[in-house]
Design a protein around this motif. Sequence first.
Motif, PDB file in Angstrom:
ATOM      1  N   CYS A   1       0.512   7.938   1.208  1.00 43.47           N
ATOM      2  CA  CYS A   1      -0.658   7.536   0.411  1.00 43.47           C
ATOM      3  C   CYS A   1      -0.367   6.424  -0.600  1.00 43.47           C
ATOM      4  CB  CYS A   1      -1.270   8.752  -0.288  1.00 43.47           C
ATOM      5  SG  CYS A   1      -0.201   9.475  -1.554  1.00 43.47           S
ATOM      6  N   HIS A   2       0.817   5.800  -0.521  1.00 47.30           N
ATOM      7  CA  HIS A   2       1.117   4.692  -1.438  1.00 47.30           C
ATOM      8  C   HIS A   2       2.158   3.798  -0.783  1.00 47.30           C
ATOM      9  CE1 HIS A   2       2.096   3.302  -5.812  1.00 47.30           C
ATOM     10  NE2 HIS A   2       2.688   2.467  -4.958  1.00 47.30           N
ATOM     11  N   THR A   3       1.707   2.663  -0.238  1.00 47.28           N
ATOM     12  CA  THR A   3       2.669   1.703   0.327  1.00 47.28           C
ATOM     13  C   THR A   3       2.214   0.271   0.042  1.00 47.28           C
ATOM     14  OG1 THR A   3       1.828   1.034   2.532  1.00 47.28           O
ATOM     15  CG2 THR A   3       2.824   3.227   2.373  1.00 47.28           C
ATOM     16  N   HIS A   4       3.204  -0.623   0.099  1.00 46.90           N
ATOM     17  CA  HIS A   4       2.947  -2.069   0.037  1.00 46.90           C
ATOM     18  C   HIS A   4       3.541  -2.642   1.329  1.00 46.90           C
ATOM     19  CE1 HIS A   4       2.645  -1.816  -4.570  1.00 46.90           C
ATOM     20  NE2 HIS A   4       3.307  -0.708  -4.273  1.00 46.90           N
ATOM     21  N   LEU A   5       3.055  -2.184   2.488  1.00 51.26           N
ATOM     22  CA  LEU A   5       3.689  -2.552   3.763  1.00 51.26           C
ATOM     23  C   LEU A   5       3.460  -4.001   4.162  1.00 51.26           C
ATOM     24  CD1 LEU A   5       3.019   0.590   6.021  1.00 51.26           C
ATOM     25  CD2 LEU A   5       5.253  -0.457   5.655  1.00 51.26           C
TER      26      LEU A   5
ATOM     27  N   LEU B   1      -3.897   4.089 -10.125  1.00 59.98           N
ATOM     28  CA  LEU B   1      -3.072   3.260 -11.013  1.00 59.98           C
ATOM     29  C   LEU B   1      -1.579   3.526 -10.848  1.00 59.98           C
ATOM     30  CD1 LEU B   1      -3.457   1.151 -13.333  1.00 59.98           C
ATOM     31  CD2 LEU B   1      -3.316   3.046 -14.944  1.00 59.98           C
ATOM     32  N   HIS B   2      -0.782   2.438 -10.889  1.00 61.80           N
ATOM     33  CA  HIS B   2       0.665   2.553 -11.095  1.00 61.80           C
ATOM     34  C   HIS B   2       0.834   2.688 -12.612  1.00 61.80           C
ATOM     35  CE1 HIS B   2       0.745   0.331  -7.265  1.00 61.80           C
ATOM     36  NE2 HIS B   2       2.039   0.537  -7.159  1.00 61.80           N
ATOM     37  N   ALA B   3       1.334   3.814 -13.076  1.00 63.44           N
ATOM     38  CA  ALA B   3       1.432   3.993 -14.530  1.00 63.44           C
ATOM     39  C   ALA B   3       2.656   4.803 -14.936  1.00 63.44           C
ATOM     40  CB  ALA B   3       0.173   4.686 -15.042  1.00 63.44           C
TER      41      ALA B   3
ATOM     42  N   ASP C   1       0.157   7.031 -10.078  1.00 61.45           N
ATOM     43  CA  ASP C   1       1.376   7.009  -9.278  1.00 61.45           C
ATOM     44  C   ASP C   1       2.598   6.550 -10.091  1.00 61.45           C
ATOM     45  OD1 ASP C   1      -1.046   6.962  -7.834  1.00 61.45           O
ATOM     46  OD2 ASP C   1      -0.101   6.131  -6.065  1.00 61.45           O
ATOM     47  N   HIS C   2       3.747   7.049  -9.749  1.00 56.28           N
ATOM     48  CA  HIS C   2       5.053   6.894 -10.423  1.00 56.28           C
ATOM     49  C   HIS C   2       5.191   8.000 -11.479  1.00 56.28           C
ATOM     50  CE1 HIS C   2       6.595   3.159  -8.715  1.00 56.28           C
ATOM     51  NE2 HIS C   2       5.462   2.548  -8.970  1.00 56.28           N
ATOM     52  N   ILE C   3       4.616   7.782 -12.686  1.00 49.84           N
ATOM     53  CA  ILE C   3       4.471   8.731 -13.806  1.00 49.84           C
ATOM     54  C   ILE C   3       5.752   9.420 -14.289  1.00 49.84           C
ATOM     55  CG2 ILE C   3       1.998   9.183 -13.471  1.00 49.84           C
ATOM     56  CD1 ILE C   3       2.887  11.874 -12.121  1.00 49.84           C
TER      57      ILE C   3
ATOM     58  N   THR D   1       6.106   6.970   0.039  1.00 49.69           N
ATOM     59  CA  THR D   1       7.298   6.100   0.133  1.00 49.69           C
ATOM     60  C   THR D   1       7.274   4.963  -0.886  1.00 49.69           C
ATOM     61  OG1 THR D   1       6.265   4.625   1.760  1.00 49.69           O
ATOM     62  CG2 THR D   1       7.606   6.458   2.632  1.00 49.69           C
ATOM     63  N   ASP D   2       6.064   4.482  -1.259  1.00 48.98           N
ATOM     64  CA  ASP D   2       5.964   3.265  -2.085  1.00 48.98           C
ATOM     65  C   ASP D   2       6.673   2.109  -1.389  1.00 48.98           C
ATOM     66  OD1 ASP D   2       5.343   1.570  -4.196  1.00 48.98           O
ATOM     67  OD2 ASP D   2       6.998   2.247  -5.470  1.00 48.98           O
ATOM     68  N   HIS D   3       6.686   2.109  -0.048  1.00 50.91           N
ATOM     69  CA  HIS D   3       7.456   1.051   0.605  1.00 50.91           C
ATOM     70  C   HIS D   3       7.055  -0.320   0.071  1.00 50.91           C
ATOM     71  CE1 HIS D   3       9.723  -1.323   3.407  1.00 50.91           C
ATOM     72  NE2 HIS D   3       8.667  -2.124   3.422  1.00 50.91           N
TER      73      HIS D   3
HETATM   74 FE    FE Z   1       3.698   0.774  -5.647  1.00 50.82          FE
END
Ligand code: FE
Length: 416
Positions: free
Chosen positions: A77-81, A247-249, A270-272, A322-324
């Motif tokens: 649910c979170h990637t930068h592919l 949000l990336h926070a 996300d991250h947190i 993954t946050d790829h």
């Molecule tokens: Fe990200």
Amino acid sequence: MSKPASPNSHRLINARLAIAASRVSEYQSLENGFVDIANGVISAVGDMSNLPEISDENTIQVIDCKGRLTTPGLIDCHTHLVYGGERQREFEQRLTGLSYEAIARSGGGIKSTVAATRKTSVDVLAQTAAERLDCLLAEGVTTVEIKSGYGLDTQTELKMLRAARKIEKMRAIDVKTSFLGAHALPDEYAGRSDDYIDHVCSHMLPAVAAEGLADAVDGFCETIAFSCDQMERVFKAAALQGLPVKLHAEQLSNLGGAALAARYGAMSVDHIEYLDQKGVDAMATAGTVATLLPGAFYYLNESQKPPVQALRDAGVPIAVATDHNPGSSPLLSILATMNMSCVLFGLTPQEALLGVTANAAKALGLEDRGVIAVGNTADLVIWQAKAAVDLVYSLGKNPCHTVLKDGEIVLTKGEN
Ligand code: FE
Ligand code: NIG
């Protein structure tokens, strides 16, 4: 007379079903179950002792799971592919002691990927992303989220999102897209971050929405990116377009981005790693999912861990992804990510599985998947495994046996 079954009618029998109801405490399994599929949708689920008779054996393909673990299709649910270029050099620089922030401030990091992405065609972006995605597909991923954010100008942001949409036609996958114009400050706007945010809100976002290219709007709230005030303007612009936010926070510091996002009904934050109790409470109230990204934590060699117990106590659903991306997390294994969420952040294997199924679906606002239930999309994975722990125990082992996407077998290791 029974209706003729559709061509993709399947019946899974003798399956150890990880039904995976939403929320950490609601993990459910069924030791010896069956799943019926018709028209790409789950039409029945139950215990083998209640197996309904098949009226016409010829119309249904029966798959004997032989006691194997069967889960919903996995969701990253979170990637930068989608991006151009690579950042191996930066990886080497970090190994010599240079920090992610220092590299970003000296023009490397996200900005170097922006330069490469601007020069890459939509077809090449889609093709390279699809090839990366193949690693995830091999591990049972059936839905993926992909962000823009390496364009930082209207044309390139549109190009990235078009590439992401294109991938759905190239592989057996559902792609959900997020517009991440507020990812970093492009050089053209150096020293004018408020002007850039104006541009994001009044030009880029409306252009993206006009083409229907984004399913959500994301941002990076951090000292090296954008402030809470700036993110609030983006969230207001998203609301005008009727788009949900995320949000990336609190990745590298605590700016209060999570509480802000929760106030805007964010689907996920996300991250947190630096999330405080106020942020946890705000997320619990809003029903916002906490998406943990252990890949970035691992690659950046961070030490501040996300407040997992506080999230559990407050009943905040936890997703894992993954946050790829080419910088902070060039990770292409959802199973390794699950392992890291257990080893580094202390999730149980069941929580890790919920994090890539039910709670990942919630993070994307998807109500038709992530749980094995009647009426849901028949995205299912049969594993050469007995329990959730078998998926996360060994790094480097891929026990994926068979994948069904929308009720069709799209990958299988055969009969045995
Ligand atoms: Fe990200
Ligand atoms: O999710 N946090 C911001 N964005 C990405 C990193 C992007 C990059 O370094 O290229 C992330 O970690």
